[in-house]
Scaffold this motif. Structure first.
Motif, PDB file in Angstrom:
ATOM      1  N   LEU A 101       0.763  -1.266   0.264  1.00 21.06           N
ATOM      2  CA  LEU A 101       0.206  -0.045  -0.172  1.00 21.06           C
ATOM      3  C   LEU A 101       0.736   1.797   0.078  1.00 21.06           C
ATOM      4  O   LEU A 101       0.362   2.227  -0.712  1.00 21.06           O
ATOM      5  N   LEU A 102       1.618   1.688   0.974  1.00 17.14           N
ATOM      6  CA  LEU A 102       2.917   2.848   1.095  1.00 17.14           C
ATOM      7  C   LEU A 102       3.614   2.530  -0.938  1.00 17.14           C
ATOM      8  O   LEU A 102       3.980   3.926  -0.979  1.00 17.14           O
ATOM      9  N   GLN A 103       3.194   1.295  -1.253  1.00 17.58           N
ATOM     10  CA  GLN A 103       4.775   1.647  -2.452  1.00 17.58           C
ATOM     11  C   GLN A 103       3.525   2.616  -3.369  1.00 17.58           C
ATOM     12  O   GLN A 103       3.406   3.449  -4.234  1.00 17.58           O
ATOM     13  N   ASP A 104       1.527   2.299  -3.468  1.00 22.46           N
ATOM     14  CA  ASP A 104       1.588   2.881  -4.306  1.00 22.46           C
ATOM     15  C   ASP A 104       1.035   4.756  -4.168  1.00 22.46           C
ATOM     16  O   ASP A 104      -0.066   5.060  -4.444  1.00 22.46           O
ATOM     17  N   SER A 105       1.214   4.663  -2.962  1.00 20.70           N
ATOM     18  CA  SER A 105       1.422   6.536  -2.031  1.00 20.70           C
ATOM     19  C   SER A 105       2.271   6.992  -3.037  1.00 20.70           C
ATOM     20  O   SER A 105       2.080   8.258  -2.657  1.00 20.70           O
ATOM     21  N   HIS A 106       2.837   6.998  -4.312  1.00 19.69           N
ATOM     22  CA  HIS A 106       3.644   7.555  -4.720  1.00 19.69           C
ATOM     23  C   HIS A 106       4.460   8.072  -4.007  1.00 19.69           C
ATOM     24  O   HIS A 106       4.976   9.461  -3.954  1.00 19.69           O
ATOM     25  N   PRO A 107       5.706   7.475  -3.007  1.00 20.74           N
ATOM     26  CA  PRO A 107       6.860   7.784  -2.695  1.00 20.74           C
ATOM     27  C   PRO A 107       8.088   8.371  -2.813  1.00 20.74           C
ATOM     28  O   PRO A 107       8.019   8.098  -4.747  1.00 20.74           O
ATOM     29  N   SER A 108       9.033   8.806  -2.587  1.00 24.79           N
ATOM     30  CA  SER A 108      10.149   9.830  -3.390  1.00 24.79           C
ATOM     31  C   SER A 108      11.167   8.412  -3.559  1.00 24.79           C
ATOM     32  O   SER A 108      10.550   7.060  -3.333  1.00 24.79           O
ATOM     33  N   ALA A 109      11.812   8.495  -4.885  1.00 20.86           N
ATOM     34  CA  ALA A 109      13.003   7.308  -5.148  1.00 20.86           C
ATOM     35  C   ALA A 109      13.233   6.902  -3.900  1.00 20.86           C
ATOM     36  O   ALA A 109      13.538   5.502  -3.806  1.00 20.86           O
ATOM     37  N   ARG A 110      13.850   7.557  -2.806  1.00 19.88           N
ATOM     38  CA  ARG A 110      14.874   7.107  -1.990  1.00 19.88           C
ATOM     39  C   ARG A 110      13.964   6.474  -1.242  1.00 19.88           C
ATOM     40  O   ARG A 110      14.064   5.198  -0.179  1.00 19.88           O
ATOM     41  N   GLN A 111      12.895   6.645  -0.676  1.00 25.03           N
ATOM     42  CA  GLN A 111      11.504   5.771   0.216  1.00 25.03           C
ATOM     43  C   GLN A 111      11.133   4.459  -0.946  1.00 25.03           C
ATOM     44  O   GLN A 111      10.700   3.526   0.121  1.00 25.03           O
ATOM     45  N   SER A 112      11.167   4.946  -2.409  1.00 23.34           N
ATOM     46  CA  SER A 112      10.625   3.692  -3.159  1.00 23.34           C
ATOM     47  C   SER A 112      12.129   2.321  -2.669  1.00 23.34           C
ATOM     48  O   SER A 112      11.598   1.237  -2.721  1.00 23.34           O
ATOM     49  N   ARG A 113      13.037   3.287  -2.920  1.00 23.15           N
ATOM     50  CA  ARG A 113      13.958   2.204  -2.261  1.00 23.15           C
ATOM     51  C   ARG A 113      14.568   1.425  -1.198  1.00 23.15           C
ATOM     52  O   ARG A 113      14.593  -0.203  -0.831  1.00 23.15           O
ATOM     53  N   TYR A 114      13.854   2.108   0.115  1.00 19.00           N
ATOM     54  CA  TYR A 114      13.453   1.613   1.781  1.00 19.00           C
ATOM     55  C   TYR A 114      12.890   0.370   1.418  1.00 19.00           C
ATOM     56  O   TYR A 114      12.124  -0.996   1.562  1.00 19.00           O
ATOM     57  N   ILE A 115      11.328   1.130   0.505  1.00 21.73           N
ATOM     58  CA  ILE A 115       9.678   0.326   0.741  1.00 21.73           C
ATOM     59  C   ILE A 115      10.503  -1.393   0.329  1.00 21.73           C
ATOM     60  O   ILE A 115      10.567  -2.898   0.726  1.00 21.73           O
ATOM     61  N   LYS A 116      11.770  -1.480  -1.368  1.00 17.21           N
ATOM     62  CA  LYS A 116      12.052  -2.826  -2.307  1.00 17.21           C
ATOM     63  C   LYS A 116      12.690  -3.611  -1.287  1.00 17.21           C
ATOM     64  O   LYS A 116      12.735  -4.638  -1.246  1.00 17.21           O
ATOM     65  N   ASN A 117      13.531  -2.923  -0.265  1.00 20.49           N
ATOM     66  CA  ASN A 117      14.458  -2.986   0.226  1.00 20.49           C
ATOM     67  C   ASN A 117      13.634  -4.121   1.197  1.00 20.49           C
ATOM     68  O   ASN A 117      14.002  -5.164   1.762  1.00 20.49           O
TER      69      ASN A 117
END
Length: 827
Positions: free
Chosen positions: A364-380
């Motif tokens: 769900l967090l990934q669908d909230s349009h995070p920043s590139a840095r946040q997306s990398r943390y979410i992916k990890n």
């Protein structure tokens, strides 16, 4: 032999006596003298005729006397029986007739008066001269015959005597041989007697020193022998036991009646139930009265005194106690194994539940349009969560295999597509290691098989992934080869070769052990739990195959995987099943989940897909909601307080409420095979394993929610009357037209069968049972589970000849069919 020789000698002696009697008879009858005298008497007759002719006064009386003598001699030769053989000689017979004719012609002249006889003397002399040669030949031929016969008789006597001599010689030889043979037999008997005596001594030693008790008794149960081991085992001395009754000494009181009945039965020639039947476990009694377990064997033997029975008994008290301890230990081990399995299942659920919340919220967090840095943390974080989930699955798979509960779930699959997906999945890691990964078929290509796709994928992912991890700047190749006839249960040989770091012999011997991670210079860079190859080996064995490895340090490794396959025709899919990502109809969904985080994640996912979601915290609330409101689909958690998901599912199906026929999807972290089957049996249509993912949830919704644009009426959902898995496999295997044809034929067959069974009095129970059995088989193939159960009830009652129960079961079929048929037609 001796009797035959004696009979032969007696026969030959008779022949000699007979020949001697014949020789003696020939001499006494003066046969040869008579023949010689014939010629003399004829000469005397001729002389008398000549003297009478010359004399002035002939002496005719002497002439008549000589004629009568010769006449008498001819009569003897003509009529005597002894001369019958001679008369058969042509020459003798001819001369005898000539002389008889001469005599008959002279009779009238001889018997006339003297003047007439005297006047006839010249004629008589002339006639006598004519037959003189006949007399000579007659005498000569007769003498010759009897001389020859005499020679033959002497020859016969000679032969007979020779035969007798030979017979006597043979008899003597036979008697000598017989004497030698009797001597041999006597020596054999002496030797056997000595051996018997020695064997008896050895047997006495064996029985006296045997560890098993040896008891010999007669048909009346009287003890004849009681060895030392029996004395030690039962507490009686041999002197006390011999002559006593077996039943009174060693048979427990509660077995005494059966023992006496068995002896009585055998005395009457009845069945021997324990004699010659091998070792049997029973109980015996000591002198102290203690009853203890024994193992005994009984054999019978015939003796001059009658039939005896030899019993070999062994005290097995210690063994029985040990077996009891082993059974108790086994039961404790099984209980411990079950406890471990239950613990792992529970921990799986408990661990997967927070993981579900973690990964769901990350999605769900990934669908909230995070920043590139946040997306990398979410992916990890998502990668770490999935890795943790993989480790949990590995441990559960090992536990299920070791507990013997790993069940295969074969499906129609494309082996080439599976391998290509795995290669594509590994492409990123391969590129990062500057390695090439290729695959291909060697020989005939067999792509479509019926096998456990999930297990094969796990095997190949582990082995190929292992090769990728340990290969830098090298090559990895995967070769598939069909071994055997592709049309007759062949094997598939999959060879994975790499040019990586390789392994030494000690590591190769342990590579399939759990938690074995190797000993490379960059182990810390590749990581891993060391469970992958151990799980791969377990799965290969579960498939009925084998996995081997050959490796050399610095040159790479080669893994060979081989297991049997079942080639099938290429599967055809209908359009709806092919498009797995086609959007489902927007529906009303009931979400039953006790964990707040999981509820929030699942509700957000479903809401984002456009569905209307109603939430229930436990099964009891879900049953009440489903009774009053119609939902298009229900997501049902399994482990919940108040009422669990399985109980709630059964209650919803049985309630007949608004959502009784809605698809119910199980939400669970417990993926044990037997639990899956139990969920389906409870009436659930499918299982969604936690942690929930948007893709998996979309697939479930696509399967169980469909557009109603082509069907204005609301589409009936699959209930517990239909097993969706069977229908899904049927549609994936056959074309839409073929599926429609099969279902039409099935419906017609069921209509005919139900009509047939409603007229129960018109048919025999065997006919009813056969009809129900045949249609039940078709229902199982289609997946009409409830109808199949009803038909089996009819079949069982009919086979038991229970007409009333069969009639009641048949009466329930129309209602079941009324529920099932619309579900098939709507599909």
């Amino acid at each position: 032999m001796a009797v035959l020789s004696l009979v032969t000698i007696a026969f030959l002696s008779g022949n000699v006596a007979r020949d001697l009697r014949l020789l003696n008879s020939a001499s006494s009858d003066n046969v040869q003298w008579t023949l010689s005298q014939t010629e003399v008497e004829f000469l005397e007759l001729e002389i008398a005729i000549e003297n009478a002719t010359r004399a002035a006064v002939p002496n005719l009386d002497d002439l008549r006397r000589d004629f009568d003598i010769f006449y008498s001699r001819m009569t003897t030769l003509q009529q005597a029986s002894i001369y019958a053989p001679v008369r058969a000689i042509p020459e003798f017979s001819y001369n005898l007739k000539a002389l008889r004719g001469f005599l008959d012609g002279c009779v009238d002249k001889i018997d006339a008066d003297d003047p007439t006889l005297q006047a006839a003397l010249p004629t008589l002399a002339q006639e006598a001269g004519k037959v003189r040669s006949n007399v000579r030949r007659l005498s000569t031929s007769g003498l010759s015959y009897f001389a020859t016969e005499s020679d033959m008789r002497r020859e016969n006597v000679y032969i007979t005597l020779l035969q007798m001599a030979i017979g006597v010689t043979l008899l003597i030889v036979a008697l000598i041989l017989f004497t030698v043979y009797l001597g041999y037999l006597n020596r054999q008997n002496v030797r056997r007697r000595q051996e018997t005596i020695q064997a008896s001594k050895r047997m006495n030693v064996v029985t006296s020193t045997a560890l098993d008790a040896v008891i010999v008794c007669d048909i009346d149960g009287v003890i004849l022998d009681f060895n030392v081991a029996a004395e030690q085992m039962f507490g009686y001395s041999a002197q006390h036991a011999i002559g006593g009754q077996l039943g009174e000494l060693i048979v427990p009181d509660h077995h005494r009646e059966a023992h006496e009945a068995g002896l009585a039965r055998m005395r009457q020639g009845g069945e021997k139930r324990v004699v010659g039947k091998g070792r049997i476990k029973l109980e015996a009694k000591r002198a102290s009265g203690e009853v203890f377990p024994v193992e005994f064997a009984v054999q019978s033997a015939d003796t001059a005194e009658g039939e005896i029975f030899v019993s070999f008994l062994r005290d097995i008290s210690h063994r029985v106690a040990a077996e009891k301890q082993l059974v108790e230990a086994r039961d404790r081990a099984l209980a411990g194994e079950k406890a471990k399995t239950d613990f792992l299942a529970t921990m799986s659920h408990e661990i997967r539940t927070p993981l579900n919340g973690l990964l769901g919220n990350l999605s769900l967090l990934q669908d909230s349009h995070p920043s590139a840095r946040q997306s990398r943390y979410i992916k990890n974080m998502e990668t770490s969560g999935k890795l943790l989930m993989s480790h949990i699955s590995d441990v559960l798979d090992i536990t299920k295999y070791d507990a013997g509960k790993l069940k295969l779930r074969p499906v129609v699959m494309n082996l080439s597509s599976l391998l290509q997906d795995i290669v594509d999945n590994q492409s990123g890691a391969v590129a990062a290691h500057n390695t090439t990964l290729t695959w291909g078929w060697s020989g005939p290509v067999v792509e479509w098989i019926y096998a456990d796709k999930e297990r094969i994928q796990h095997i190949l992912m582990n082995v190929i992934g292992n090769a990728v991890k340990f290969t830098r700047d090298g090559q990895i190749s995967v070769q598939l080869e069909v071994v055997g006839d592709p049309n007759d249960a062949p094997d598939i040989q999959i060879t994975i070769s790499d040019t990586g770091i390789g392994m030494d012999e000690s590591l190769q011997a342990q590579i399939f052990d759990d938690f074995m991670t190797g000993d490379s210079s960059y182990d810390r860079n590749v990581g891993g739990t060391g469970l992958g190859l151990g799980i791969a080996q377990r799965f290969v064995k579960a498939l009925g195959g084998s996995i081997e490895v050959a490796s050399e340090v610095g040159k790479g490794s080669t893994f060979g995987i081989r297991f049997p396959i079942n080639p099938v025709k290429a599967a055809t899919r209908n359009r709806r099943k092919t498009d797995r990502r086609a959007p489902a109809i927007r529906g009303s969904i009931l979400l039953v989940e006790d964990n707040e985080i999981n509820r929030v994640v699942a509700r957000e996912m479903l809401t984002a897909m456009g569905h209307t979601v109603r939430v229930a915290h436990n099964g009891k609330i879900a049953v009440a909601l489903a009774q009053d409101q119609r939902f298009d689909l229900i997501f049902m958690d399994i482990s919940m307080p108040v009422m669990d998901g399985r109980t709630a599912t059964r209650a919803i199906r049985a309630s007949g409420g608004a959502s009784a026929g809605a698809p119910i999807i199980a939400l669970t972290a417990n993926v044990m095979a037997e639990e899956r089957q139990a969920f389906i049996s409870d009436g659930m249509n499918a299982i969604l394993t936690k942690p929930l993912s948007r893709d998996a949830m979309s697939d479930i919704l696509a399967d169980h929610l469909c557009s109603t644009t082509q069907h204005p009426s609301v589409k009936l959902a699959l209930s517990d009357a239909i097993d969706p898995q069977h229908l899904r496999e049927l549609r994936e295997t056959l074309s839409p037209d073929a599926v429609r044809s099969v279902l039409d034929k099935f419906c017609a067959e069921v209509d005919e069968a139900i009509d047939f069974m409603q007229r129960l009095p018109d048919h025999s129970l065997d006919q009813i049972a056969n009809k129900a059995h045949r249609v039940a088989g078709a229902a199982a193939t289609i997946g009409a589970a409830k109808l199949r159960a009803g038909l089996i009830a009819v079949e069982v009652a009919a086979k038991r000849s229970d007409a009333e129960a069969a009639s009641d079961a048949a009466a329930r079929l129309p209602g079941i069919w009324a529920e099932t048929r619309p579900l098939l037609i709507s599909e």
